[in-house]
Design a protein around this motif. Sequence first.
Motif, mmCIF file in Angstrom:
data_model
loop_
_atom_site.group_PDB
_atom_site.id
_atom_site.type_symbol
_atom_site.label_atom_id
_atom_site.label_comp_id
_atom_site.label_asym_id
_atom_site.label_seq_id
_atom_site.Cartn_x
_atom_site.Cartn_y
_atom_site.Cartn_z
ATOM 1 N N ALA A 1 0.822 -1.211 0.000
ATOM 2 C CA ALA A 1 0.000 0.000 0.000
ATOM 3 C C ALA A 1 0.852 1.256 0.000
ATOM 4 O O ALA A 1 0.590 2.207 -0.748
ATOM 5 C CB ALA A 1 -0.934 -0.011 1.213
ATOM 6 N N ASN A 2 1.897 1.270 0.820
ATOM 7 C CA ASN A 2 2.762 2.447 0.881
ATOM 8 C C ASN A 2 3.499 2.683 -0.424
ATOM 9 O O ASN A 2 3.598 3.817 -0.898
ATOM 10 C CB ASN A 2 3.749 2.302 2.041
ATOM 11 C CG ASN A 2 3.154 2.671 3.381
ATOM 12 O OD1 ASN A 2 2.859 3.833 3.636
ATOM 13 N ND2 ASN A 2 2.953 1.682 4.233
ATOM 14 N N GLU A 3 4.022 1.618 -1.022
ATOM 15 C CA GLU A 3 4.727 1.789 -2.291
ATOM 16 C C GLU A 3 3.769 2.216 -3.399
ATOM 17 O O GLU A 3 4.140 3.016 -4.269
ATOM 18 C CB GLU A 3 5.429 0.489 -2.681
ATOM 19 C CG GLU A 3 6.678 0.214 -1.865
ATOM 20 C CD GLU A 3 7.484 -0.950 -2.393
ATOM 21 O OE1 GLU A 3 8.591 -1.166 -1.879
ATOM 22 O OE2 GLU A 3 7.022 -1.659 -3.320
ATOM 23 N N SER A 4 2.546 1.712 -3.377
ATOM 24 C CA SER A 4 1.563 2.116 -4.379
ATOM 25 C C SER A 4 1.215 3.595 -4.231
ATOM 26 O O SER A 4 1.021 4.306 -5.227
ATOM 27 C CB SER A 4 0.292 1.264 -4.258
ATOM 28 O OG SER A 4 0.575 -0.093 -4.518
ATOM 29 N N LEU A 5 1.147 4.067 -2.987
ATOM 30 C CA LEU A 5 0.885 5.484 -2.757
ATOM 31 C C LEU A 5 2.020 6.342 -3.293
ATOM 32 O O LEU A 5 1.792 7.353 -3.966
ATOM 33 C CB LEU A 5 0.687 5.747 -1.266
ATOM 34 C CG LEU A 5 0.300 7.185 -0.904
ATOM 35 C CD1 LEU A 5 -1.087 7.522 -1.432
ATOM 36 C CD2 LEU A 5 0.346 7.398 0.606
ATOM 37 N N VAL A 6 3.253 5.944 -3.004
ATOM 38 C CA VAL A 6 4.406 6.676 -3.528
ATOM 39 C C VAL A 6 4.396 6.649 -5.053
ATOM 40 O O VAL A 6 4.661 7.660 -5.716
ATOM 41 C CB VAL A 6 5.727 6.094 -2.980
ATOM 42 C CG1 VAL A 6 6.930 6.756 -3.644
ATOM 43 C CG2 VAL A 6 5.797 6.268 -1.473
ATOM 44 N N PHE A 7 4.094 5.484 -5.614
ATOM 45 C CA PHE A 7 4.019 5.384 -7.076
ATOM 46 C C PHE A 7 3.050 6.412 -7.645
ATOM 47 O O PHE A 7 3.363 7.140 -8.591
ATOM 48 C CB PHE A 7 3.586 3.980 -7.495
ATOM 49 C CG PHE A 7 3.212 3.884 -8.952
ATOM 50 C CD1 PHE A 7 4.186 3.699 -9.910
ATOM 51 C CD2 PHE A 7 1.886 4.038 -9.357
ATOM 52 C CE1 PHE A 7 3.854 3.657 -11.274
ATOM 53 C CE2 PHE A 7 1.543 4.001 -10.703
ATOM 54 C CZ PHE A 7 2.529 3.804 -11.657
ATOM 55 N N LEU A 8 1.834 6.486 -7.085
ATOM 56 C CA LEU A 8 0.838 7.400 -7.622
ATOM 57 C C LEU A 8 1.270 8.853 -7.484
ATOM 58 O O LEU A 8 1.091 9.659 -8.405
ATOM 59 C CB LEU A 8 -0.505 7.175 -6.930
ATOM 60 C CG LEU A 8 -1.283 5.935 -7.378
ATOM 61 C CD1 LEU A 8 -2.503 5.729 -6.507
ATOM 62 C CD2 LEU A 8 -1.699 6.062 -8.844
ATOM 63 N N LEU A 9 1.831 9.197 -6.335
ATOM 64 C CA LEU A 9 2.304 10.571 -6.157
ATOM 65 C C LEU A 9 3.340 10.938 -7.213
ATOM 66 O O LEU A 9 3.300 12.026 -7.801
ATOM 67 C CB LEU A 9 2.898 10.740 -4.758
ATOM 68 C CG LEU A 9 1.889 10.784 -3.605
ATOM 69 C CD1 LEU A 9 2.590 10.589 -2.268
ATOM 70 C CD2 LEU A 9 1.119 12.098 -3.613
ATOM 71 N N ARG A 10 4.248 10.018 -7.483
ATOM 72 C CA ARG A 10 5.307 10.305 -8.457
ATOM 73 C C ARG A 10 4.810 10.182 -9.892
ATOM 74 O O ARG A 10 5.313 10.878 -10.784
ATOM 75 C CB ARG A 10 6.495 9.384 -8.183
ATOM 76 C CG ARG A 10 7.125 9.706 -6.828
ATOM 77 C CD ARG A 10 8.381 8.921 -6.550
ATOM 78 N NE ARG A 10 9.012 9.467 -5.341
ATOM 79 C CZ ARG A 10 10.172 9.072 -4.865
ATOM 80 N NH1 ARG A 10 10.856 8.108 -5.482
ATOM 81 N NH2 ARG A 10 10.669 9.626 -3.779
ATOM 82 N N TRP A 11 3.825 9.316 -10.097
ATOM 83 C CA TRP A 11 3.243 9.233 -11.444
ATOM 84 C C TRP A 11 2.518 10.527 -11.784
ATOM 85 O O TRP A 11 2.635 11.034 -12.902
ATOM 86 C CB TRP A 11 2.286 8.050 -11.515
ATOM 87 C CG TRP A 11 1.815 7.748 -12.910
ATOM 88 C CD1 TRP A 11 2.421 6.961 -13.846
ATOM 89 C CD2 TRP A 11 0.620 8.261 -13.540
ATOM 90 N NE1 TRP A 11 1.689 6.943 -15.011
ATOM 91 C CE2 TRP A 11 0.575 7.723 -14.849
ATOM 92 C CE3 TRP A 11 -0.416 9.098 -13.116
ATOM 93 C CZ2 TRP A 11 -0.457 8.015 -15.746
ATOM 94 C CZ3 TRP A 11 -1.440 9.389 -14.006
ATOM 95 C CH2 TRP A 11 -1.454 8.851 -15.300
#
Length: 385
Positions: free
Chosen positions: A148-158
């Motif tokens: 979940a945390n990595e997916s959140l970081v992914f979306l922020l950076r995407w």
Amino acid sequence: MAQARGRLYGLLLLCFSCKWVSTAPTEHLISSLPGQPQVSFRQYSGYINVDESAGTNLFYYFVEAQSNASSQPLALWLNGGPGCSSIGGGAFTELGPFYPNGKGDGLRINPYSWNKVANVLFLESPAGVGWSYSRIPAGYRYNDARVANESLVFLLRWFQRFPEYSERPLFLTGESYAGHYIPQLALLMARHNGRMSRGAAAFGFNLHGILMGHLVETSKEGSDEVDVCIDHELTRYLNHPTVQRALHANLTSLPYAWEACSDIVDYKYEDQLEDMLPLLKDLVKSRVRIWIFSGDQDSVVPLTGTRSQLTTLAHHLRLKTMIPYSAWYANGQVGGWVEAYEESLGLVYATVRGAAHMVPYAQPERALILFSSFLHAQPLPSRSS
């Protein structure tokens, strides 16, 4: 694992204060995929780093809507497993714009692609799935919280790379073990938006709803229901060097071939037994639209268990039944059965007739009708429609 979580939280805090600068991701633009029919929409793919210390890079594939892309919503699709590919499952077998051709050396059009009604983003998560990778062995050890945390970081950076999509209505969609991924990601997004309201974050997610196939996960997701021919064709296609170059994939020459489901991911078994209903309860209370669907021939997660859990959830929240369990229709035939709660259709359960575990693969036209109705918060077609 505690150190890994600490790094992720540090990254999140960094992202909370980041400035949103438009940087056209021209290096991620796909000019054309080998053997691809001509299309008018744009496609992008590439890597987003989500943890510099571990060298964790998640791969994505993004297709713009086939028409009016600038005004259509954005949907994120996640396959489950844990450890199965959203590129191989969602993008090129179920609901993306293309299927592999009969020889595995080209592509054919999917007439029921979900990018007919939305811009669709497919994420390979966690590292070890598809072409997503980590540079250290510990980078492949996962639990639900880390995903979940990595997916959140992914979306922020995407969104930093695609700022024009940052204010679009955003929907989280997926199937199978994504029934764990999605509710936990949605709650992190809500907490992030809370930090934004206190001035600790510069960007807020415009989350409108979540659409999930199934609620109960009883066994690891597989491809047993997919025709062995399409499975072979896709594996051949995605492992071809020219295809990987066109997709900007496998840039580090990974020591293993692309596979539909990974044996590399070391996933915490106890997390797979966690009940997601308490999280869904919190999301319903926060007014996030939640639709759950099941294939009526699903032997992996039978519809009876999912429907029973949704009925229990609605009872505990004292939700008003707006549509009693009844048939919905697709082109004059029964498409499945549906039950809906709340005036805004905030909680909906629907079955899809003739579908097994991978609903968009088994019944693509009915799945597209379901997806379109969900996006617009419209009732599924009735007999009189």
